[in-house]
Design an enzyme around this catalytic site. Structure first.
Site, PDB file in Angstrom:
ATOM      1  CG  PHE A 158       0.551   6.481   3.367  1.00 51.03           C
ATOM      2  CD1 PHE A 158       1.423   7.563   3.339  1.00 51.03           C
ATOM      3  CD2 PHE A 158       0.236   5.946   4.607  1.00 51.03           C
ATOM      4  CE1 PHE A 158       1.958   8.109   4.504  1.00 51.03           C
ATOM      5  CE2 PHE A 158       0.755   6.474   5.779  1.00 51.03           C
ATOM      6  CZ  PHE A 158       1.621   7.561   5.727  1.00 51.03           C
ATOM      7  CE  LYS A 182      -5.574  -2.201  -0.283  1.00 50.18           C
ATOM      8  NZ  LYS A 182      -5.931  -0.767  -0.453  1.00 50.18           N
ATOM      9  CD  GLU A 185      -7.389   2.584   1.320  1.00 53.32           C
ATOM     10  OE1 GLU A 185      -7.963   2.410   2.406  1.00 53.32           O
ATOM     11  OE2 GLU A 185      -6.548   1.791   0.855  1.00 53.32           O
ATOM     12  CB  SER A 235      -0.106  -0.105  11.545  1.00 57.65           C
ATOM     13  OG  SER A 235      -1.300  -0.874  11.492  1.00 57.65           O
ATOM     14  CB  CYS A 290       8.616   1.040   8.365  1.00 59.06           C
ATOM     15  SG  CYS A 290       9.442   0.302   6.962  1.00 59.06           S
ATOM     16  CD  GLU A 389       5.231   2.902  12.908  1.00 66.79           C
ATOM     17  OE1 GLU A 389       6.050   2.781  11.984  1.00 66.79           O
ATOM     18  OE2 GLU A 389       4.229   2.170  13.030  1.00 66.79           O
TER      19      GLU A 389
END
Length: 502
Positions: A158, A182, A185, A235, A290, A389
């Site tokens: 995201f 993909k 969402e 992740s 990240c 994280e």
């Protein structure tokens, strides 16, 4: 199809086989919300396995025609893609801010990097070249050529709705592959705009496909026999699952995982420049990167030199809706992310740390998901704030007595994405860059993310696979090498005489 991110409960389509297509096998739909206001922007379908299968079948059908297109013609399509994205640069940036939350300045920079990826991929006619050598034996030549892998799929996060999908898409299709995306969402709207641009290129139907969805589509990508390569960003725990499951089915895989990036400040660091670099790294995109620097390691006297100025600058940051040009730090992506981040700050306080700047009660619209910039000092090396994280605007401070100790702290992390050092000492930089265990190193730079023509080279638990995203690794990942060894027997007529054996 027109794309406007303020149309309320519009249900998004997939893009399959060159057509905008309703998700025929969707089991449900989720709200796409503006994290600054809570406004519902659209609804995203949770497509089913049949939708994914339709996209893969379209991609496989497109492969022969697309592979046969001359490489220079494929590059020209990428040039046109670059121009199409450039024409909608501001619209893309505003979409990123509206659905993800980062400031409009940050979003514009992200879209700039998205376009940069396409510009890099335009060099495919050069970067995809093979190698040849004559006379490996008497009158025998050998050459290596690169050919497409096949159908490639990407599962993206995201936090970079525009850029991260384009770490993969332009390189994949430039190399002659077909592609299935993909998107997250949580933030599907920006790629709707990008695919409108792709649709205008009149590519063979099925070269690029977009399937909205959640877990069912992800698992389908990992297992579908028609998919040859998978790219993932997310992740660390999920990256490990993706790598293992996709590789088990014989797919080529690159899986980029999480991070816990350190910024080491030496006593000779230039204070004002260091503070600016640290703030941009720790609090840019509300820490949801990240490559965010989330641990500050101060060496010796650096702590007392830097912390007062860092605190003052952090307290001066404005928290609010990212679409407002005056905002310095936007919301985090969702209410659940907000609560998770606040929980980490609570835990640090319970462990006896000092909350230098507390962002738990940040302002903003009551319906928004806001956590303000937070600095937590006096943390032990093994504190959860130092090891986990957090993915939010939380900067954890750890003290070290020497550069060697600082390097030990960095290398103790299971992650190895990025690291930075702030110093004016060349010898310190040489020692640091040689011994530190991370794939991307910044010197007086807070975010050491490489430009498109270098690989995004995370180490350790931050990456699984052999070939990284973008740069020369992208061409390696999206092509297979074929070696041809040849000898010609002829009667010597015409040009064939060069290859005649006695």
């Amino acid at each position: 199809m027109s794309t406007t991110v303020t149309q309320g409960t519009r249900l998004l389509d997939n893009y399959i086989g060159g057509q905008w297509t309703p998700a025929a096998a969707a089991t449900d739909a989720l709200d796409v919300t503006n994290p600054a206001t809570g406004e519902v922007l659209a609804r995203v379908p949770l497509s089913g396995s049949a939708d994914l299968d339709a996209a893969v079948r379209a991609a496989r059908a497109a492969l022969p025609e697309w592979r046969a297109v001359a490489v220079i013609e494929r590059a020209r399509k990428l040039f046109a893609l670059r121009e199409g994205l450039e024409a909608r640069r501001e619209e893309l940036a505003r979409s990123v801010t509206t659905e993800m939350g980062k400031t409009i300045a940050d979003a514009r920079a992200e879209v700039g990097r998205m376009i940069e990826m396409v510009e890099c991929a335009c060099a495919i006619p050069t970067t995809m070249q093979g190698r040849i050598i004559e006379d490996v034996a008497r009158n025998v030549d050998a050459e290596t050529v690169r050919q497409p892998v096949g159908v490639c799929a990407a599962i993206v996060p995201f936090n970079f709705p525009a850029m991260v999908p384009f770490w993969f898409l332009p390189f994949a299709i430039g190399c002659g592959n077909a592609f299935v995306l993909k998107p997250s969402e949580q933030v599907p709207l920006t790629q709707q705009i990008a695919f409108e641009v792709l649709d205008s290129l009149e590519l063979p139907p099925g070269v690029v496909n977009l399937v909205n969805g959640g877990r069912e589509v992800v698992e389908g990508i990992l297992e579908h026999p028609g998919i040859d390569a998978v790219s993932f960003v997310g992740s660390a725990p999920v990256a490990k699952i993706v790598y293992e499951r996709a590789a088990a089915t014989g797919k080529r895989v690159q899986a980029l995982g999480g991070a816990k990036n350190h910024m080491v400040v030496m006593p000779d660091a230039v204070v004002d420049k260091t503070v600016g670099g640290v703030i941009g790294s720790a609090f840019g995109a509300a820490g949801q990167r990240c490559m965010a620097g989330s641990v500050l390691v101060t060496v010796g006297a650096a702590h007392d030199r830097v912390l007062p100025a860092l605190r003052e600058a952090t307290e001066a940051l404005t928290v609010g809706d990212g679409i407002d040009e005056r905002t310095d730090v936007g919301p985090v992506v969702s209410p659940s992310a907000c609560e998770r981040i606040r929980g980490y700050i609570d835990r640090g306080e319970q462990e006896g740390a000092t909350i230098v700047v507390d962002g738990r009660d940040a302002g903003g619209n009551g319906d928004g998901s806001f956590v303000g910039p937070t600095i937590v000092d006096d943390l032990a090396r093994d504190s959860t704030l130092v090891t986990d994280e957090i993915f939010g605007p939380v900067l954890s401070v750890v003290r070290a007595e020497s550069l060697d100790e600082a390097i030990e702290i960095v290398n103790a992390s299971r992650f190895g994405n990025g690291v930075s050092i702030f110093t004016e000492s060349g010898s310190a930089v040489r020692h640091f860059r040689h011994d530190v265990e991370a794939g991307m190193v910044g010197v007086n730079i807070g975010v050491a993310a490489p430009v498109a023509f270098f690989p995004f080279s995370g180490w350790k638990d931050s990456f699984l696979g052999d070939l990284h995203a973008h740069g020369p690794d992208a061409v390696e990942f999206f092509t297979r090498k074929k070696t041809v060894t040849s000898r010609w027997f002829s009667s010597g007529q015409g040009h064939g005489q060069y290859f005649v054996e006695d």
